[in-house]
Design an enzyme around this catalytic site. Sequence first.
Site, PDB file in Angstrom:
ATOM      1  N   ARG A  36     -17.005  16.398  14.292  1.00 47.68           N
ATOM      2  CA  ARG A  36     -17.420  16.811  15.645  1.00 47.68           C
ATOM      3  C   ARG A  36     -18.391  18.005  15.567  1.00 47.68           C
ATOM      4  NH1 ARG A  36     -16.789  14.455  20.656  1.00 47.68           N
ATOM      5  NH2 ARG A  36     -14.550  14.140  20.466  1.00 47.68           N
TER       6      ARG A  36
ATOM      7  N   ARG B 256      -5.588  -2.435   8.863  1.00 41.15           N
ATOM      8  CA  ARG B 256      -6.162  -3.731   8.505  1.00 41.15           C
ATOM      9  C   ARG B 256      -6.135  -4.727   9.650  1.00 41.15           C
ATOM     10  NH1 ARG B 256      -4.728  -5.451   2.887  1.00 41.15           N
ATOM     11  NH2 ARG B 256      -2.753  -4.510   3.491  1.00 41.15           N
TER      12      ARG B 256
ATOM     13  N   ASP C 196       2.485  -0.687  11.534  1.00 36.00           N
ATOM     14  CA  ASP C 196       2.472  -2.015  12.173  1.00 36.00           C
ATOM     15  C   ASP C 196       3.726  -2.841  11.859  1.00 36.00           C
ATOM     16  OD1 ASP C 196       1.895  -2.293   9.499  1.00 36.00           O
ATOM     17  OD2 ASP C 196       0.234  -3.684   9.763  1.00 36.00           O
TER      18      ASP C 196
ATOM     19  N   ASP D  37       5.146  -4.604   6.147  1.00 35.77           N
ATOM     20  CA  ASP D  37       5.563  -5.967   6.524  1.00 35.77           C
ATOM     21  C   ASP D  37       5.457  -6.970   5.370  1.00 35.77           C
ATOM     22  OD1 ASP D  37       2.795  -5.848   6.645  1.00 35.77           O
ATOM     23  OD2 ASP D  37       2.620  -7.171   8.380  1.00 35.77           O
TER      24      ASP D  37
ATOM     25  N   ARG E 143      -0.575  -4.102  -6.121  1.00 35.94           N
ATOM     26  CA  ARG E 143      -0.601  -5.318  -5.308  1.00 35.94           C
ATOM     27  C   ARG E 143      -0.211  -6.492  -6.211  1.00 35.94           C
ATOM     28  NH1 ARG E 143      -0.838  -3.720   0.032  1.00 35.94           N
ATOM     29  NH2 ARG E 143      -2.679  -2.504   0.513  1.00 35.94           N
TER      30      ARG E 143
ATOM     31  N   THR F  18       4.385   2.618   5.728  1.00 37.61           N
ATOM     32  CA  THR F  18       2.981   2.203   5.683  1.00 37.61           C
ATOM     33  C   THR F  18       2.217   3.071   6.665  1.00 37.61           C
ATOM     34  OG1 THR F  18       1.414   0.500   6.422  1.00 37.61           O
ATOM     35  CG2 THR F  18       3.634   0.277   7.244  1.00 37.61           C
TER      36      THR F  18
ATOM     37  N   ASP G 165      -0.132   2.218   8.386  1.00 40.57           N
ATOM     38  CA  ASP G 165      -0.588   1.410   9.524  1.00 40.57           C
ATOM     39  C   ASP G 165       0.362   1.419  10.728  1.00 40.57           C
ATOM     40  OD1 ASP G 165      -2.701   0.766   7.958  1.00 40.57           O
ATOM     41  OD2 ASP G 165      -2.236  -1.366   7.744  1.00 40.57           O
TER      42      ASP G 165
ATOM     43  N   GLY H  69       0.839  -1.204   0.000  1.00 48.60           N
ATOM     44  CA  GLY H  69       0.000   0.000   0.000  1.00 48.60           C
ATOM     45  C   GLY H  69       0.866   1.244   0.000  1.00 48.60           C
TER      46      GLY H  69
HETATM   47  O1  F6P Z   1      -1.686  -1.424   4.725  1.00 44.51           O
HETATM   48  C1  F6P Z   1      -2.162  -0.169   4.462  1.00 44.51           C
HETATM   49  C2  F6P Z   1      -3.645  -0.187   4.196  1.00 44.51           C
HETATM   50  O2  F6P Z   1      -4.039   1.142   3.916  1.00 44.51           O
HETATM   51  C3  F6P Z   1      -4.505  -0.771   5.312  1.00 44.51           C
HETATM   52  O3  F6P Z   1      -4.747   0.115   6.359  1.00 44.51           O
HETATM   53  C4  F6P Z   1      -5.750  -1.118   4.542  1.00 44.51           C
HETATM   54  O4  F6P Z   1      -6.481  -2.138   5.171  1.00 44.51           O
HETATM   55  C5  F6P Z   1      -5.199  -1.605   3.240  1.00 44.51           C
HETATM   56  O5  F6P Z   1      -3.955  -0.970   3.072  1.00 44.51           O
HETATM   57  C6  F6P Z   1      -6.090  -1.342   2.071  1.00 44.51           C
HETATM   58  O6  F6P Z   1      -5.511  -1.924   0.960  1.00 44.51           O
HETATM   59  P1  F6P Z   1      -5.983  -1.660  -0.531  1.00 44.51           P
HETATM   60  O7  F6P Z   1      -5.612  -0.250  -0.863  1.00 44.51           O
HETATM   61  O8  F6P Z   1      -5.239  -2.653  -1.335  1.00 44.51           O
HETATM   62  O9  F6P Z   1      -7.460  -1.842  -0.540  1.00 44.51           O
END
Ligand code: F6P
Length: 333
Positions: free
Chosen positions: A169, A186, A144, A117, A86, A140, A142, A25
């Site tokens: 808000r 995710r 993570d 990751d 991807r 990323t 995330d 991503g």
């Molecule tokens: O890993 C980054 C992320 O933005 C996640 O937070 C999310 O779930 C995922 O990628 C979405 O992936 P895609 O853009 O392939 O739908």
Amino acid sequence: MFGIALILAQMVYKMKRIGVITAGGDAPGMNAAIRAVVRSAIYHGLEVIGIERGYAGLIEGRYRILDRRSVGGIINLGGTILRSVRCEEIKTDEGIQRAAEFMKSIGIEGLVAIGGDGTFRGASRLYRASGIPIIGVPATIDNDVAGTDETIGFDTAVNIAVSAIDKIRDTATSHERTFVIEVMGRKRGFIALEVGLAGGAEVVLIPEVKVDLDEVCKVIVEDRRAGKISSIVVMAEGAGDSRYVANYIAQKTGQEVRLTVLGHIQRGGSPTAKSRILASHFGYRAVELLLTGERKRMVGIQGDEITSVDLDYSWMVEKELDLNKYRLVGILK
Ligand code: F6P
């Protein structure tokens, strides 16, 4: 004997050409990282090949030479100029073999892989198949990835989500409503937790902490009795079905509830200064690690220090989430 000869050979041999790739991503700040890799490499006398379209490009043989000018005017741009699609094929042995062969065929002697990751899991396999050194740069939204306090893009995504919550808000208060706001993440709750704390959320729902939805409803009802006129529930996408949660709260509390899914808006736009600066440090250090003979590392930041860990650590170990922040949300609401 052979080992010593190899070390001596490495000491006198200087790498000439490296590759840079963005995969997984996209994250705001990836372009700043590409720029840092390219300009640091050229500063050290290396030539840089940019692999296009992520791992798919390594399999299909898509690349271009990157010079200093080719990365001009991109530090402020979101997304990735190299693109990142991807790629399922890189998860197969055949895909890894094809990618490894292509890297060898264009004379890449080191690769900087910018991603999360999943990117590093692929990079580890690629290293084993090709023997070509690979340095990971964590990027990323995330956050993570183990081995670094922060990943490139996280700060930008958090700020985007916080400013969205500030806007929500206003309308939540005007209409005396409860809002469930789904943020990205995710598998993990890093974004949700940070955003919940900075946005003054009443409740944060993350995959790491299992909560009873009836308890959440109780909190919201008690808050209203105590004089609150709106409530914000920030929910990580990995914490469950946000539509179900919003409906459940509406039914149980009798309040007007609305759901907002922030989605990919969190991944686009200009990176914050923090994301750009992190990217610049990471890109520079990645090149330095290649030049000092490191073969399989990931750069990171720990406290104020730019560090590195074994590449496998980044995706094999689960990064810890600071539960003190979670408790703080509950205390400060
Ligand atoms: O890993 C980054 C992320 O933005 C996640 O937070 C999310 O779930 C995922 O990628 C979405 O992936 P895609 O853009 O392939 O739908």
